[in-house]
Design a protein around this motif. Structure first.
Motif, mmCIF file in Angstrom:
data_model
loop_
_atom_site.group_PDB
_atom_site.id
_atom_site.type_symbol
_atom_site.label_atom_id
_atom_site.label_comp_id
_atom_site.label_asym_id
_atom_site.label_seq_id
_atom_site.Cartn_x
_atom_site.Cartn_y
_atom_site.Cartn_z
ATOM 1 N N ALA A 1 -1.371 -0.275 -5.814
ATOM 2 C CA ALA A 1 -0.809 0.285 -4.587
ATOM 3 C C ALA A 1 -1.864 0.964 -3.719
ATOM 4 O O ALA A 1 -1.518 1.605 -2.723
ATOM 5 C CB ALA A 1 0.297 1.278 -4.925
ATOM 6 N N GLY A 2 -3.137 0.839 -4.084
ATOM 7 C CA GLY A 2 -4.195 1.416 -3.283
ATOM 8 C C GLY A 2 -4.302 2.923 -3.388
ATOM 9 O O GLY A 2 -4.880 3.571 -2.501
ATOM 10 N N ALA B 1 0.838 -1.192 0.000
ATOM 11 C CA ALA B 1 0.000 0.000 0.000
ATOM 12 C C ALA B 1 0.876 1.245 0.000
ATOM 13 O O ALA B 1 1.813 1.367 0.801
ATOM 14 C CB ALA B 1 -0.914 0.012 1.214
#
Length: 404
Positions: A260-261, A235
């Motif tokens: 990667a959010g 993340a």
């Protein structure tokens, strides 16, 4: 152009002109497109800020935008990269099983789909998305082998999924990226595809179908490459302590952000070409920064012009990036932001594909000590002696400079 920062915790703005770096071009009087372009904003940042080179492509890895942009977003490609296809699958939100293999699938133009054929255009004339989508749907109905899925994307960029193929030959074939082999022979790549009967059946059926379809486009073949298993990234917020967003026309960058959010910001009219919605990209970035800390604004046009071997167009693309992205971002946020400007990899006019050479970058915020560059160019960046290597450390370094 406002350039004073008062906030103790500035926003971090990362502006990327894909493929901007180059070599001296005879048609430009021995200058690079960066040196020839009118770039007053980037040149001023260079005079006031910190300029250097960053090696975005790890030794032994292919110099693609997938690897290089992963580095620029702060993730080590040597640890996380699985292929080009899986990144773009993340952009589309595809639900993949752990043993699926995902190919990037280009619609292309070849002289003939045979060992004696040549790759003429990796993008089939930058085919229109609606036209390309209909062609891909038709291929899915008439040519798709059992156990495969087709997913249309943007323009010439689509995805082919081989279900459960991680332990099969699909995972090991090496087909060169089509943008690397303009006007080169197809024979070695077709030999690779022949190793997988289902893939060979699909591409040969596609070539027959496109030849007889009356589709009105330049697409007469498909090209599966860049395969791998599903992408996972840490993340972004947990990794860097920043709420981040990405702005791009291309699924590659959107996929990295989504994996990667990060917030993936959609911009109507963003094409990835010289004619794109620059103002929409800036507006989306500024709106996001009302709630976010970091934005990654990616412009594809210089890379596309480099692949096309068009020095004048690439110079214009860089000038537009400066005038229509860098300037308005500085005008809007110069009093409360830190700025990092770079390209992901060079795409030299002379060879019309990517190289792994280090790329120039400039970092600026109010109060940072300048390190002697008089303009923003490849030569000026090399002259400062500042080199950031490996490339995935540039973003955390910039975040530290922004806080310092």
């Amino acid at each position: 152009m406002s350039m004073s920062i008062s906030s103790p915790s500035p926003k971090l703005i990362f502006l990327i002109a894909d493929g901007m770096g180059d070599l001296p071009v005879p048609a430009l009087g021995g200058r690079t497109p960066m040196e020839a372009a009118e770039t007053p904003a980037m040149d001023r940042l260079a005079r006031l800020g910190r300029v250097g080179l960053c090696r975005t492509v790890p030794t032994g890895m292919a110099p693609g935008s997938d690897v290089a942009n992963m580095s620029l977003l702060g993730f080590d490609p040597a640890s996380h990269h699985t292929g080009r296809g899986p990144i773009e699958a993340a952009a589309l939100g595809l639900a993949l099983d752990a043993d699926d293999v995902v190919f990037r699938l280009n619609t292309v133009t070849v002289s003939e789909f045979a060992e004696s054929g040549l790759m003429r255009d990796y993008s089939a004339g930058h085919i229109d998305t609606a036209v390309s989508t209909e062609l891909v749907k038709k291929l899915g109905e008439s040519c798709l082998p059992a156990g495969y899925e087709l997913h249309p994307g943007v323009q010439y960029r689509h995805l082919l999924v081989a279900k459960g193929a991680a332990g099969r030959e699909e995972a090991t074939v090496f087909v060169r990226p089509p943008h690397d082999i303009t006007d080169q022979g197809l024979a070695p790549d077709l030999a690779e595809l022949r190793r997988v009967p289902a893939l060979w059946e699909f591409v040969t059926c596609a070539a027959r179908t496109l030849a007889g379809s009356g589709n009105g486009s330049k697409a007469n073949a498909v090209w599966p490459w860049g395969q791998g298993r599903a992408l996972t990234l840490p993340a972004f917020a947990a990794s860097f302590g920043l709420r981040g967003g990405v702005v791009s026309a291309v699924d590659l960058v959107k996929g990295l952000g989504r994996a990667a959010g990060m917030d993936v910001l959609e911009v109507p009219g963003a094409t990835g070409l010289l004619e794109t919605n620059y103002e929409g990209k800036v507006a989306a970035a500024l709106e996001f920064l009302k709630r976010g800390d970091f934005v990654f604004v990616h412009v594809e046009a210089p890379d596309e012009c480099g692949h096309g071997g068009d020095a004048a167009a690439k110079t214009e693309a860089i000038a537009r990036f400066d005038a229509r992205v860098v300037v308005p971002m500085l005008d809007a946020l110069g009093d409360r932001a830190a700025f990092l400007v770079a390209c992901d990899h060079p795409t030299p006019i002379a060879i019309r594909t990517h190289t792994s050479d280090p790329v120039p970058f400039v970092f600026w915020k109010q109060g940072i000590a300048a390190n002697g560059a008089s303009a923003f160019s490849e030569q000026a960046a090399a002259g400062t002696g500042l080199v950031v290597e490996p490339g995935h450390t540039l973003l955390p370094q910039a975040a530290a400079w922004a806080r310092g």
